[in-house]
Design a protein around this motif. Structure first.
Motif, PDB file in Angstrom:
ATOM      1  N   UNK A 162      14.877 -80.374  57.862  1.00 32.05           N
ATOM      2  CA  UNK A 162      15.187 -81.571  58.643  1.00 32.05           C
ATOM      3  C   UNK A 162      15.740 -82.653  57.752  1.00 32.05           C
ATOM      4  N   UNK A 163      16.342 -83.634  58.389  1.00 33.25           N
ATOM      5  CA  UNK A 163      16.908 -84.726  57.616  1.00 33.25           C
ATOM      6  C   UNK A 163      17.358 -85.875  58.479  1.00 33.25           C
ATOM      7  N   UNK A 164      17.844 -86.890  57.820  1.00 34.52           N
ATOM      8  CA  UNK A 164      18.274 -88.113  58.497  1.00 34.52           C
ATOM      9  C   UNK A 164      19.708 -87.970  58.984  1.00 34.52           C
ATOM     10  N   UNK A 165      19.938 -88.285  60.254  1.00 35.86           N
ATOM     11  CA  UNK A 165      21.282 -88.361  60.809  1.00 35.86           C
ATOM     12  C   UNK A 165      21.925 -89.704  60.484  1.00 35.86           C
ATOM     13  N   UNK A 166      21.147 -90.759  60.748  1.00 39.03           N
ATOM     14  CA  UNK A 166      21.657 -92.107  60.460  1.00 39.03           C
ATOM     15  C   UNK A 166      20.498 -93.092  60.514  1.00 39.03           C
ATOM     16  N   UNK A 167      20.723 -94.272  59.926  1.00 41.62           N
ATOM     17  CA  UNK A 167      19.756 -95.358  59.963  1.00 41.62           C
ATOM     18  C   UNK A 167      20.458 -96.575  60.545  1.00 41.62           C
ATOM     19  N   UNK A 168      19.837 -97.156  61.561  1.00 42.44           N
ATOM     20  CA  UNK A 168      20.399 -98.329  62.228  1.00 42.44           C
ATOM     21  C   UNK A 168      19.332 -99.421  62.237  1.00 42.44           C
ATOM     22  N   UNK A 169      19.354-100.281  61.231  1.00 52.10           N
ATOM     23  CA  UNK A 169      18.332-101.311  61.127  1.00 52.10           C
ATOM     24  C   UNK A 169      16.970-100.681  60.910  1.00 52.10           C
ATOM     25  N   UNK A 170      16.043-100.958  61.819  1.00 50.30           N
ATOM     26  CA  UNK A 170      14.693-100.405  61.719  1.00 50.30           C
ATOM     27  C   UNK A 170      14.603 -98.994  62.293  1.00 50.30           C
ATOM     28  N   UNK A 171      15.667 -98.502  62.896  1.00 50.24           N
ATOM     29  CA  UNK A 171      15.659 -97.195  63.541  1.00 50.24           C
ATOM     30  C   UNK A 171      16.147 -96.106  62.589  1.00 50.24           C
ATOM     31  N   UNK A 172      15.341 -95.049  62.484  1.00 54.28           N
ATOM     32  CA  UNK A 172      15.695 -93.909  61.639  1.00 54.28           C
ATOM     33  C   UNK A 172      15.852 -92.690  62.551  1.00 54.28           C
ATOM     34  N   UNK A 173      17.069 -92.171  62.667  1.00 52.37           N
ATOM     35  CA  UNK A 173      17.360 -91.025  63.525  1.00 52.37           C
ATOM     36  C   UNK A 173      17.368 -89.758  62.668  1.00 52.37           C
ATOM     37  N   UNK A 174      16.636 -88.735  63.139  1.00 54.28           N
ATOM     38  CA  UNK A 174      16.490 -87.505  62.365  1.00 54.28           C
ATOM     39  C   UNK A 174      16.702 -86.271  63.232  1.00 54.28           C
ATOM     40  N   UNK A 175      16.962 -85.148  62.580  1.00 49.70           N
ATOM     41  CA  UNK A 175      17.093 -83.864  63.266  1.00 49.70           C
ATOM     42  C   UNK A 175      16.422 -82.791  62.425  1.00 49.70           C
ATOM     43  N   UNK A 176      15.917 -81.746  63.086  1.00 53.46           N
ATOM     44  CA  UNK A 176      15.253 -80.679  62.363  1.00 53.46           C
ATOM     45  C   UNK A 176      15.421 -79.334  63.038  1.00 53.46           C
ATOM     46  N   UNK A 177      15.157 -78.264  62.277  1.00 58.49           N
ATOM     47  CA  UNK A 177      15.228 -76.903  62.794  1.00 58.49           C
ATOM     48  C   UNK A 177      14.035 -76.088  62.307  1.00 58.49           C
ATOM     49  N   UNK A 178      13.605 -75.171  63.152  1.00 60.18           N
ATOM     50  CA  UNK A 178      12.598 -74.180  62.801  1.00 60.18           C
ATOM     51  C   UNK A 178      13.251 -72.815  62.986  1.00 60.18           C
ATOM     52  N   UNK A 179      13.203 -71.971  61.932  1.00 55.04           N
ATOM     53  CA  UNK A 179      13.936 -70.713  61.970  1.00 55.04           C
ATOM     54  C   UNK A 179      13.059 -69.512  61.628  1.00 55.04           C
ATOM     55  N   UNK A 180      13.429 -68.388  62.216  1.00 58.48           N
ATOM     56  CA  UNK A 180      12.853 -67.088  61.877  1.00 58.48           C
ATOM     57  C   UNK A 180      13.975 -66.268  61.276  1.00 58.48           C
ATOM     58  N   UNK A 181      14.076 -66.277  59.974  1.00 57.67           N
ATOM     59  CA  UNK A 181      15.244 -65.688  59.330  1.00 57.67           C
ATOM     60  C   UNK A 181      16.482 -66.488  59.690  1.00 57.67           C
ATOM     61  N   UNK A 182      17.479 -65.797  60.243  1.00 59.00           N
ATOM     62  CA  UNK A 182      18.716 -66.464  60.648  1.00 59.00           C
ATOM     63  C   UNK A 182      18.671 -66.968  62.082  1.00 59.00           C
ATOM     64  N   UNK A 183      17.577 -66.698  62.772  1.00 59.30           N
ATOM     65  CA  UNK A 183      17.454 -67.086  64.181  1.00 59.30           C
ATOM     66  C   UNK A 183      16.818 -68.474  64.283  1.00 59.30           C
ATOM     67  N   UNK A 184      17.489 -69.378  64.977  1.00 58.86           N
ATOM     68  CA  UNK A 184      16.933 -70.712  65.212  1.00 58.86           C
ATOM     69  C   UNK A 184      15.913 -70.619  66.339  1.00 58.86           C
ATOM     70  N   UNK A 185      14.670 -70.921  66.023  1.00 56.64           N
ATOM     71  CA  UNK A 185      13.591 -70.859  67.004  1.00 56.64           C
ATOM     72  C   UNK A 185      13.511 -72.146  67.816  1.00 56.64           C
ATOM     73  N   UNK A 186      13.682 -73.277  67.153  1.00 51.67           N
ATOM     74  CA  UNK A 186      13.596 -74.569  67.836  1.00 51.67           C
ATOM     75  C   UNK A 186      14.385 -75.614  67.053  1.00 51.67           C
TER      76      UNK A 186
END
Length: 203
Positions: free
Chosen positions: A158-182
């Motif tokens: 996971x990591x930061x997409x962008x920061x807008x003032x006090x707002x921190x937008x993030x995205x993440x992935x959970x994987x089983x090998x090459x398969x994205x689970x969530x």
């Protein structure tokens, strides 16, 4: 009857486990209970011992400082699945996780709420990086792409997409090998300094 009756005091030379070690052991017990059809006699025996342990913990509340315990070292992640953070910086996180049987949902796979709990924790770690002040989760959305198996090592990132003032937008992935689970999208908000001072360490 004394809550600790029947439990012998350990010798002074016995190594004292850390709080995190005790929490990990509790997680193992939860997994056994979730995965075992206990008979009536064994249920009674387990209940008796758990009540004795509960009594010991009640006795210990408020006396930990006298025993030399560092109360600030208590984990905030008591209910998290077993995981390892392999990399963490101000912008990203990556690691591995194994969901024990305790986290099962229907069809014998990982419960969706456990996946969300993991995302909330690891993305929260990133939100605090780079010298940012205390944050709190404002929004967490999870897309479930595939069923996550129990007892199998998965990877997360996971990591930061962008920061807008006090707002921190993030995205993440959970994987089983090459398969994205969530996949997750999250918004964490940096607290005002006066608010952070009153809430820090209270959760």
């Amino acid at each position: 009857m004394n809550d600790s009756e029947g439990l012998a005091m350990p010798p002074e030379t016995l190594r004292k486990p850390t709080t995190d070690e005790l929490i990990a052991r509790l997680g193992d017990l939860q997994g056994y209970l979730a995965d075992t059809g206990l008979g009536a006699v064994l249920r009674t025996m387990v209940d008796d011992r758990l009540r004795a342990i509960e009594g010991l913990l009640r006795i210990g509340v408020g006396t930990s400082a006298a025993d030399g315990a560092d109360l600030t070292a208590t984990s905030r992640s008591d209910f998290l699945p077993d995981h390892v953070v392999d990399g963490l910086d101000a912008e990203s996180v990556r690691g591995r996780v194994t969901f024990a049987d305790f986290y099962h949902g229907s069809l014998g796979v990982v419960h969706g709420g456990a996946t969300a709990l993991l995302f909330d924790h690891v993305l929260g770690l990133v939100s605090l990086g780079g010298g940012r002040d205390e944050t709190r989760t404002a929004y967490l959305h999870v897309d479930y792409r595939a069923m996550a198996p129990l007892g199998e090592e998965l990877t997360f990132s996971g990591g930061i997409d962008r920061v807008d003032g006090r707002k921190v937008f993030l995205a993440g992935e959970l994987c089983r090998g090459d398969v994205v689970v969530a996949q997750a999208q999250a918004l964490f908000v940096t607290l005002h300094p006066d608010v952070g001072a009153t809430t820090r360490g209270s959760d």
